[in-house]
Design a protein around this motif. Sequence first.
Motif, mmCIF file in Angstrom:
data_model
loop_
_atom_site.group_PDB
_atom_site.id
_atom_site.type_symbol
_atom_site.label_atom_id
_atom_site.label_comp_id
_atom_site.label_asym_id
_atom_site.label_seq_id
_atom_site.Cartn_x
_atom_site.Cartn_y
_atom_site.Cartn_z
ATOM 1 N N VAL A 196 -27.107 27.765 -13.968
ATOM 2 C CA VAL A 196 -26.424 26.486 -13.762
ATOM 3 C C VAL A 196 -25.114 26.688 -13.017
ATOM 4 O O VAL A 196 -24.798 25.970 -12.060
ATOM 5 C CB VAL A 196 -26.167 25.787 -15.123
ATOM 6 C CG1 VAL A 196 -25.210 24.603 -14.949
ATOM 7 C CG2 VAL A 196 -27.474 25.314 -15.734
ATOM 8 N N LEU A 212 -28.398 19.264 -19.133
ATOM 9 C CA LEU A 212 -28.478 18.601 -17.833
ATOM 10 C C LEU A 212 -28.045 17.143 -17.909
ATOM 11 O O LEU A 212 -27.490 16.605 -16.948
ATOM 12 C CB LEU A 212 -29.892 18.728 -17.273
ATOM 13 C CG LEU A 212 -30.367 20.179 -17.076
ATOM 14 C CD1 LEU A 212 -31.762 20.209 -16.474
ATOM 15 C CD2 LEU A 212 -29.393 20.964 -16.203
ATOM 16 N N ILE A 241 -33.360 22.556 -12.752
ATOM 17 C CA ILE A 241 -31.977 22.509 -12.262
ATOM 18 C C ILE A 241 -31.949 21.966 -10.840
ATOM 19 O O ILE A 241 -31.034 21.217 -10.460
ATOM 20 C CB ILE A 241 -31.327 23.898 -12.348
ATOM 21 C CG1 ILE A 241 -31.222 24.353 -13.810
ATOM 22 C CG2 ILE A 241 -29.918 23.874 -11.722
ATOM 23 C CD1 ILE A 241 -30.782 25.797 -13.979
ATOM 24 N N THR A 283 -32.045 18.309 -10.985
ATOM 25 C CA THR A 283 -30.751 17.801 -11.432
ATOM 26 C C THR A 283 -29.763 17.785 -10.284
ATOM 27 O O THR A 283 -28.987 16.828 -10.124
ATOM 28 C CB THR A 283 -30.210 18.663 -12.583
ATOM 29 O OG1 THR A 283 -31.195 18.729 -13.625
ATOM 30 C CG2 THR A 283 -28.933 18.067 -13.163
#
Length: 411
Positions: free
Chosen positions: A69, A128, A191, A194
């Motif tokens: 992340v 998230l 991810i 996102t």
Amino acid sequence: MNTWLVMTLFILIPFGHIYGNSAQLNDIKGHWAEGNLQEWLDKGIVAGYPDGTFRPDQVISRGEFVALVNRAFHYSDKGSISFKDIEPTDWVYIEVQKAIAHGYIDGFNDNTFRPNEQITRQETAVILSKILNLKDAAMETSTSFEDSNLIPSWSISAINNMANKGIMTTYPDGMFQPQRQMTRAESVATIQRTLAASKVVYEKAGVYGELTKSTLQTNVVIQSANITLQNMHILGDLILAEGIGDGDAYLDRVQVDGVTRIEGGGMNSIHIQNSQIGKLIINRQESAVRVVAEGETVIRETQVLSSAIIEESNLSGEGFVDVAVLPETDKKRDITLAGDFNKFSLNANVDELKIRSGKIKNLYIEKELKIRSIILEKNVIVQKLDLRSKTTITGEGQIQESLLSDDAKVH
């Protein structure tokens, strides 16, 4: 200890020539997430293991996940931590500092972080959802899961948010499986979705940005012509999209920590002034795009995948430092340069390479290329030419030192 050292290579190995190394991985071809994985391999966000594998279906730990992340969103701020199961000498220490500083994950009630514990789908949804600053999902927008009775109250809102946005979905049997552990491939794909959901898009002509520098922790897209971004620190990627057409776009005092991609613009077109760009990729389909560095601009690495005019004008910064033309397309390409370049590498077939003005410290031409002509106009200086392909060099410019391979032939 050795096992954990190898596992951390997934996150921590730095990549140099990504487009070469990523092709060596032997276990992602045909995988459902091949496209997602290849994109991040090309960007250098993730890397494979020393044995040439990526192991996409291997589960991922909490420590590895926050490291992913942090790299994807370019998080760098660090907070104070005192978890009793993490030492300052641990590789994950700094990553957890970043995660805490940006507020998307917490420890447990016993003052542990449990970095080696596998992360679950419901924990991922909560992380998230926090990154996207999503509020609690309203009951009327909640998604129905076959295993809703297994989803605890602390994660149900976040799971609904992820499902409503299409970032996380149910399995074919209609179950979400909140306790299921995330794999490496699932983590990358989730991810990435996102990141896409967090992007800022500018679609109308105008000037955007404050009088003082502001920080955007997202990807940014310029979707139309005559847009100026000013005083921005973009932590994600910046995309100058096809919607610009043959029009102009302007960056003024913009810093981009991610990758800057130019996919639109024409013969006049992309103006970068007093800005800092780490990696620039030029890929304007069908026609050439002109990219101009001005003022205090520094562009560390430029990869050219299409026809381009690359210029420096009224420059006080370093401008374009290293430029490479990469073999990503078979289409006819022309490249024009004007300015001072540290290194220019030609690694792809081009019809014409024209250097209009300035100085190139190192001009490298890869072997077995098809190059109709190289033109050095008056007052151009090439300090060192490393030529490994046959071509015709014309013009009034100077070549101070040349290294010709056996395959090179100059007319």
